[in-house]
Enzyme design. Structure first.
Site, short mmCIF file in Angstrom:
data_model
loop_
_atom_site.label_atom_id
_atom_site.label_comp_id
_atom_site.label_asym_id
_atom_site.label_seq_id
_atom_site.Cartn_x
_atom_site.Cartn_y
_atom_site.Cartn_z
N HIS A 195 -37.46 53.66 -12.09
CA HIS A 195 -37.00 52.56 -12.90
C HIS A 195 -36.03 51.77 -12.13
O HIS A 195 -35.60 51.95 -11.06
CB HIS A 195 -36.30 53.31 -13.86
CG HIS A 195 -35.00 54.30 -13.63
ND1 HIS A 195 -35.16 55.43 -12.66
CD2 HIS A 195 -33.89 54.35 -13.93
CE1 HIS A 195 -33.92 56.05 -12.52
NE2 HIS A 195 -33.08 55.34 -13.23
N GLU A 242 -33.41 58.51 -6.88
CA GLU A 242 -32.98 59.50 -7.33
C GLU A 242 -33.97 60.64 -7.55
O GLU A 242 -33.47 61.82 -7.28
CB GLU A 242 -32.51 59.30 -8.84
CG GLU A 242 -31.54 58.72 -9.18
CD GLU A 242 -31.19 58.23 -10.64
OE1 GLU A 242 -30.33 57.93 -10.99
OE2 GLU A 242 -32.11 58.82 -11.64
#
Length: 286
Positions: A195, A242
């Site tokens: 994302h 992440e």
């Protein structure tokens, strides 16, 4: 002696927490996301699966760690961690109960293993920590186990490499195994998947990259350790890095694991959601 019994990986999308808190989990938009977590919610309540403590790897989103101090790795030492106010009030979720004795032991062992840990004695935990707890445990009056927050810098350059995170997981496993109390421990890796929140590529989702990552996480994690920070940026967006926190979880489980569950969904808010449950191969029932 303490032992690591399982690892859980999951995205920690803030809108998921809002959907839980506002009672929207059964709406047409959100139902498919939450159905992907029915397995883990049932599994963790089975005899022997609820841990005494979770080491939860997440990233702070400028809730408790502002840009004037950016630790690479930080471990929570407090007895309790309050939900953070991220600008719209604190989530109505239980206070996170810490385990300072185990946290201190892990920190000492990690420093011996040449990982420089930042000690956090006072920290509020944001959606990076509380959303995974909600996804796995649901809406409860009290979290059913203790939690050691382990914050990783994935927001400001220079971030750690995936290989560094994988080796940190291995060192955490060594530390847990020499803790003298007879407790069970799970390691959770959170964040991701692909994302990007800002810039010309805002809204980027790369399902091919995400699923290739999931394909290799169980049996070929060493291949994932070779993905550079630039590749994460290019292939999975600015926030896709992440995923290196999932490698901490995977490194802590040892060489062989059994994948009990995998889930992938596009979209959930403005990102892809990924989730997996693993147990070390030697703990799999015959």
């Amino acid at each position: 002696m303490a032992r690591i019994t399982a690892g859980i990986a999951t995205s920690h999308v803030p809108a998921i927490g809002a959907a839980v808190d506002l009672g929207k989990t059964a709406t047409p938009d959100w139902r498919p996301v939450f159905e992907g977590y029915e397995f883990v919610k049932d599994w963790i309540r089975q005899p022997g699966n609820m841990p005494d403590v979770v080491i939860l790897c997440y990233n702070d989103h400028a809730s408790s760690m502002m840009l004037d101090i950016v630790p690479t790795f930080a471990i929570g030492f407090a007895e309790e961690f309050e939900p953070a106010d991220e600008g719209w009030g604190k989530r109505a979720v239980p206070t996170v109960r810490g385990y300072p004795e185990l946290a201190a032991h892990i920190a000492e062992q990690l420093v011996i293993d040449e990982f420089d840990m930042t000690i956090m004695n006072d920290i509020d935990v944001d959606h990076g920590c509380t959303v995974p707890l909600s996804l796995v445990f649901g809406q409860v009056e009290e979290w059913p186990c203790k939690v050691i927050p382990l914050a990783v810098n994935v927001t400001q350059f220079p971030t750690p490499s995936g290989n560094r995170c994988y080796n940190l997981g291995k060192a955490i496993a060594d530390a847990v195994e020499c803790f003298p109390e007879d407790i069970t421990v799970q390691v959770w890796g959170t964040g991701g998947m692909s994302h990007q929140l800002n810039g010309p590529r805002a809204g980027l989702i790369n399902a091919e990259f995400d699923n290739a990552f999931l394909d290799r996480l169980a049996d070929r994690p060493e291949e994932l350790c070779k993905i550079t920070r630039l590749e994460y940026l290019r292939e999975s967006g600015t926030e896709g890095i992440e995923l290196i926190m999932w490698l901490i979880m995977r490194g802590a489980l040892g060489e062989g694991v059994e994948e009990l569950h995998r889930f992938y969904r596009v979209p959930a808010s403005n990102t892809a959601v990924g989730h997996a449950v693993y147990v070390p191969r030697e703990t799999v029932p015959a």
